[in-house]
Design a protein around this motif. Sequence first.
Motif, PDB file in Angstrom:
ATOM      1  N   ASP A   1       0.635  -1.160  -0.103  1.00 39.35           N
ATOM      2  CA  ASP A   1      -0.029  -0.031   0.093  1.00 39.35           C
ATOM      3  C   ASP A   1       1.049   1.184   0.114  1.00 39.35           C
ATOM      4  OD1 ASP A   1      -2.170   1.646   0.038  1.00 39.35           O
ATOM      5  OD2 ASP A   1      -3.069   0.445   1.943  1.00 39.35           O
ATOM      6  N   ASN A   2       0.325   2.260  -0.182  1.00 38.54           N
ATOM      7  CA  ASN A   2       0.925   3.698  -0.060  1.00 38.54           C
ATOM      8  C   ASN A   2       0.827   4.250   1.197  1.00 38.54           C
ATOM      9  OD1 ASN A   2       1.575   6.372  -0.311  1.00 38.54           O
ATOM     10  ND2 ASN A   2       0.000   7.008  -1.358  1.00 38.54           N
ATOM     11  N   PHE A   3       2.036   4.337   1.992  1.00 34.36           N
ATOM     12  CA  PHE A   3       2.323   4.735   3.556  1.00 34.36           C
ATOM     13  C   PHE A   3       2.536   6.300   3.481  1.00 34.36           C
ATOM     14  CE2 PHE A   3       2.081   0.158   3.545  1.00 34.36           C
ATOM     15  CZ  PHE A   3       1.478  -0.130   4.881  1.00 34.36           C
ATOM     16  N   ASP A   4       2.388   7.055   2.434  1.00 30.40           N
ATOM     17  CA  ASP A   4       2.693   8.492   2.412  1.00 30.40           C
ATOM     18  C   ASP A   4       1.498   9.194   3.162  1.00 30.40           C
ATOM     19  OD1 ASP A   4       4.097  10.774   1.600  1.00 30.40           O
ATOM     20  OD2 ASP A   4       2.010  11.217   0.875  1.00 30.40           O
ATOM     21  N   LEU A   5       1.913   9.924   4.237  1.00 28.92           N
ATOM     22  CA  LEU A   5       0.871  10.445   5.113  1.00 28.92           C
ATOM     23  C   LEU A   5      -0.050  11.386   4.486  1.00 28.92           C
ATOM     24  CD1 LEU A   5       2.749  10.739   8.653  1.00 28.92           C
ATOM     25  CD2 LEU A   5       0.942   8.961   7.775  1.00 28.92           C
ATOM     26  N   ASP A   6       0.453  12.122   3.438  1.00 33.05           N
ATOM     27  CA  ASP A   6      -0.550  13.111   2.729  1.00 33.05           C
ATOM     28  C   ASP A   6      -1.346  12.535   1.782  1.00 33.05           C
ATOM     29  OD1 ASP A   6       0.834  15.302   3.930  1.00 33.05           O
ATOM     30  OD2 ASP A   6       2.389  15.430   2.554  1.00 33.05           O
ATOM     31  N   SER A   7      -0.965  11.340   0.987  1.00 34.43           N
ATOM     32  CA  SER A   7      -1.637  10.826  -0.230  1.00 34.43           C
ATOM     33  C   SER A   7      -2.285   9.451   0.089  1.00 34.43           C
ATOM     34  CB  SER A   7      -0.735  10.605  -1.298  1.00 34.43           C
ATOM     35  OG  SER A   7       0.249   9.968  -0.999  1.00 34.43           O
ATOM     36  N   SER A   8      -2.018   8.771   1.467  1.00 36.31           N
ATOM     37  CA  SER A   8      -2.534   7.537   1.402  1.00 36.31           C
ATOM     38  C   SER A   8      -4.004   7.374   1.936  1.00 36.31           C
ATOM     39  CB  SER A   8      -1.650   6.735   2.577  1.00 36.31           C
ATOM     40  OG  SER A   8      -1.905   7.390   3.870  1.00 36.31           O
ATOM     41  N   HIS A   9      -4.320   6.249   2.121  1.00 36.83           N
ATOM     42  CA  HIS A   9      -6.052   5.865   2.679  1.00 36.83           C
ATOM     43  C   HIS A   9      -5.543   5.864   4.109  1.00 36.83           C
ATOM     44  CE1 HIS A   9      -6.576   4.577  -1.476  1.00 36.83           C
ATOM     45  NE2 HIS A   9      -7.852   5.499  -1.260  1.00 36.83           N
ATOM     46  N   VAL A  10      -6.751   5.810   4.813  1.00 34.03           N
ATOM     47  CA  VAL A  10      -6.597   5.972   6.363  1.00 34.03           C
ATOM     48  C   VAL A  10      -5.921   4.613   6.892  1.00 34.03           C
ATOM     49  CG1 VAL A  10      -9.252   4.738   6.457  1.00 34.03           C
ATOM     50  CG2 VAL A  10      -8.043   6.166   8.590  1.00 34.03           C
ATOM     51  N   ILE A  11      -5.783   3.314   6.367  1.00 35.11           N
ATOM     52  CA  ILE A  11      -5.245   2.485   7.229  1.00 35.11           C
ATOM     53  C   ILE A  11      -3.826   2.428   7.005  1.00 35.11           C
ATOM     54  CG2 ILE A  11      -4.746  -0.283   7.011  1.00 35.11           C
ATOM     55  CD1 ILE A  11      -7.863  -0.814   6.983  1.00 35.11           C
ATOM     56  N   PRO A  12      -3.172   2.486   5.948  1.00 31.08           N
ATOM     57  CA  PRO A  12      -1.705   2.527   5.974  1.00 31.08           C
ATOM     58  C   PRO A  12      -1.148   3.966   6.547  1.00 31.08           C
ATOM     59  CG  PRO A  12      -2.680   3.210   3.858  1.00 31.08           C
ATOM     60  CD  PRO A  12      -3.862   2.548   4.729  1.00 31.08           C
ATOM     61  N   ALA A  13      -2.264   4.979   6.722  1.00 32.38           N
ATOM     62  CA  ALA A  13      -1.741   6.375   7.635  1.00 32.38           C
ATOM     63  C   ALA A  13      -1.695   5.841   9.162  1.00 32.38           C
ATOM     64  CB  ALA A  13      -2.825   7.394   7.215  1.00 32.38           C
ATOM     65  N   LEU A  14      -2.823   5.059   9.397  1.00 35.61           N
ATOM     66  CA  LEU A  14      -2.850   4.882  11.022  1.00 35.61           C
ATOM     67  C   LEU A  14      -1.813   3.800  11.249  1.00 35.61           C
ATOM     68  CD1 LEU A  14      -6.729   5.049  11.568  1.00 35.61           C
ATOM     69  CD2 LEU A  14      -4.898   6.940  11.787  1.00 35.61           C
ATOM     70  N   ILE A  15      -1.199   2.756  10.424  1.00 38.92           N
ATOM     71  CA  ILE A  15      -0.271   1.797  10.830  1.00 38.92           C
ATOM     72  C   ILE A  15       0.892   2.761  11.012  1.00 38.92           C
ATOM     73  CG2 ILE A  15       1.102   0.058   9.788  1.00 38.92           C
ATOM     74  CD1 ILE A  15      -1.488  -1.100   8.770  1.00 38.92           C
ATOM     75  N   ARG A  16       1.127   3.702   9.949  1.00 38.78           N
ATOM     76  CA  ARG A  16       2.701   4.391  10.037  1.00 38.78           C
ATOM     77  C   ARG A  16       2.575   5.384  11.134  1.00 38.78           C
ATOM     78  NH1 ARG A  16       5.338   7.906   5.180  1.00 38.78           N
ATOM     79  NH2 ARG A  16       6.940   8.907   6.672  1.00 38.78           N
ATOM     80  N   LYS A  17       1.304   6.051  11.506  1.00 36.95           N
ATOM     81  CA  LYS A  17       1.358   7.028  12.632  1.00 36.95           C
ATOM     82  C   LYS A  17       1.555   6.456  13.903  1.00 36.95           C
ATOM     83  CE  LYS A  17      -1.669  10.595  10.547  1.00 36.95           C
ATOM     84  NZ  LYS A  17      -3.082  10.985  10.623  1.00 36.95           N
ATOM     85  N   PHE A  18       0.725   5.187  14.186  1.00 39.99           N
ATOM     86  CA  PHE A  18       0.776   4.485  15.580  1.00 39.99           C
ATOM     87  C   PHE A  18       2.210   3.738  15.465  1.00 39.99           C
ATOM     88  CE2 PHE A  18      -3.833   5.024  15.473  1.00 39.99           C
ATOM     89  CZ  PHE A  18      -3.992   5.094  16.670  1.00 39.99           C
ATOM     90  N   SER A  19       2.755   3.238  14.469  1.00 40.90           N
ATOM     91  CA  SER A  19       4.038   2.676  14.494  1.00 40.90           C
ATOM     92  C   SER A  19       5.175   3.683  14.893  1.00 40.90           C
ATOM     93  CB  SER A  19       4.457   1.827  13.268  1.00 40.90           C
ATOM     94  OG  SER A  19       3.755   1.038  12.869  1.00 40.90           O
ATOM     95  N   ALA A  20       4.968   4.697  14.362  1.00 39.97           N
ATOM     96  CA  ALA A  20       6.092   5.861  14.747  1.00 39.97           C
ATOM     97  C   ALA A  20       5.996   6.511  16.098  1.00 39.97           C
ATOM     98  CB  ALA A  20       5.894   7.203  13.772  1.00 39.97           C
ATOM     99  N   ALA A  21       4.643   6.643  16.563  1.00 42.46           N
ATOM    100  CA  ALA A  21       4.565   6.932  17.989  1.00 42.46           C
ATOM    101  C   ALA A  21       4.984   5.977  19.036  1.00 42.46           C
ATOM    102  CB  ALA A  21       3.017   7.209  18.150  1.00 42.46           C
ATOM    103  N   LYS A  22       4.691   4.534  18.655  1.00 40.61           N
ATOM    104  CA  LYS A  22       5.322   3.669  19.646  1.00 40.61           C
ATOM    105  C   LYS A  22       6.824   3.582  19.648  1.00 40.61           C
ATOM    106  CE  LYS A  22       5.177  -0.528  21.734  1.00 40.61           C
ATOM    107  NZ  LYS A  22       5.553  -1.828  21.000  1.00 40.61           N
ATOM    108  N   ALA A  23       7.330   3.892  18.298  1.00 41.70           N
ATOM    109  CA  ALA A  23       8.801   3.763  18.429  1.00 41.70           C
ATOM    110  C   ALA A  23       9.350   5.008  19.009  1.00 41.70           C
ATOM    111  CB  ALA A  23       9.233   3.548  16.759  1.00 41.70           C
ATOM    112  N   ASN A  24       8.769   6.071  18.929  1.00 43.54           N
ATOM    113  CA  ASN A  24       9.510   7.303  19.445  1.00 43.54           C
ATOM    114  C   ASN A  24       8.897   7.670  20.847  1.00 43.54           C
ATOM    115  OD1 ASN A  24      10.370   7.645  16.859  1.00 43.54           O
ATOM    116  ND2 ASN A  24       8.955   8.779  16.033  1.00 43.54           N
ATOM    117  N   GLY A  25       8.017   6.728  21.348  1.00 43.85           N
ATOM    118  CA  GLY A  25       7.519   6.881  22.744  1.00 43.85           C
ATOM    119  C   GLY A  25       6.597   8.317  22.624  1.00 43.85           C
ATOM    120  N   ASP A  26       5.860   8.523  21.588  1.00 45.95           N
ATOM    121  CA  ASP A  26       5.005  10.052  21.597  1.00 45.95           C
ATOM    122  C   ASP A  26       3.634   9.838  22.171  1.00 45.95           C
ATOM    123  OD1 ASP A  26       6.860  10.961  19.890  1.00 45.95           O
ATOM    124  OD2 ASP A  26       5.721  10.512  18.019  1.00 45.95           O
TER     125      ASP A  26
END
Length: 323
Positions: A173-198
């Motif tokens: 899928d396309n995981f680019d936050l500006d152009s993606s659909h909701v599932i890849p966007a949320l997978i990327r956002k939650f993965s990054a937040a977990k990795a960075n402790g946000d």
Amino acid sequence: MSLKKKRIFVAGSTGMVGSAIVRLLEAHGCSELLTTTSADLDLIDQASVREFFEEKQPEIVILAAAKVGGILANDTFRADFLFENLAIETNVIHTAFKAGVEKLIFLGSSCIYPRLADQPIIEESLLTGPLEPTNEPYAIAKIAGIKLCENYYRQHGANFYSVMPTNLYGRNDNFDLDSSHVIPALIRKFSAAKANGDPEVIVWGSGTPRREFLLVDDLADAILFLLENVEASDIYGQGISHVNIGCGEDIEIRELASMIGEIIGFSGSITYDTDKPDGTPRKLLDVSRLSGLGWTAKTPLDAGLKSTIEWFQSSENTLAKKA
Ligand code: GFB
């Protein structure tokens, strides 16, 4: 129809949908697959498409190529979504007809239906009311593709028909936050937040819209089933111009966000950015036509999300850390 020795052109084979179809057809023993990249063949250019068909002589075409994107991309690049999709469809469908292709399946989208269509949405809802404004250009182009297939059948008897998949997700899928659909966007956002402790993840809109999601490998399985078992006359003979493909269940974006957050192991809070559009309030397909033909979806949403998250985290580690 036996597919193993057929020359099958999967247009759009580098995208999420086309690559899933290619994986499945290869596993099914199809040895004459024709695939291209946008560098080898520009589907927007009519002469190049004609030359490709003359040289390769495909017998079957699956038209999965399209300019696609999530709600914001659709709403921003409106002319591109309309023009590029119309050009791809007219070039491929018309050239396939001229080349005497035996069978063509065109992939549309559930956004072709009126914004406030009765739910679950039956195939006959097409063109019964105004479209969702955020994706009207894309929807108009996809409706034109449906009508091209339908009318090459009605005028010339071409074995061409269309399928309308619900919202899709999965690997590639396309995981680019500006152009993606909701599932890849949320997978990327939650993965990054977990990795960075946000402490927080921002989800667009109110969280109240409902969507139906189908794993792309299930879609590929439906396409294989249709290729082998269903002809244009089976679709048009039922008085419809296309057939829906979905799983028959939908979920609120809020619930989806919680599910993805939980699978990823994010323990912070979720905030809703209501400056971002919600889009259509609900989009659930009636899939009784397809189940009547003999196909139903197999993968539950939680299992599909888990496998997609595993794929993303293993193959896209650099992306997984950025949001
Ligand atoms: O997946 P999505 O972009 O497509 O958005 P649509 C679905 C819902 O998720 C909307 C919300 O209500 C979004 O506001 N959402 C929440 C998010 N957070 C996010 C986020 O971070 N990114 C994105 N993208 N959405 C598209 C159409 O509509 O669906 C296309 O624009 C196509 O034409 C496609 O039909 C399947 O379902 O709203």
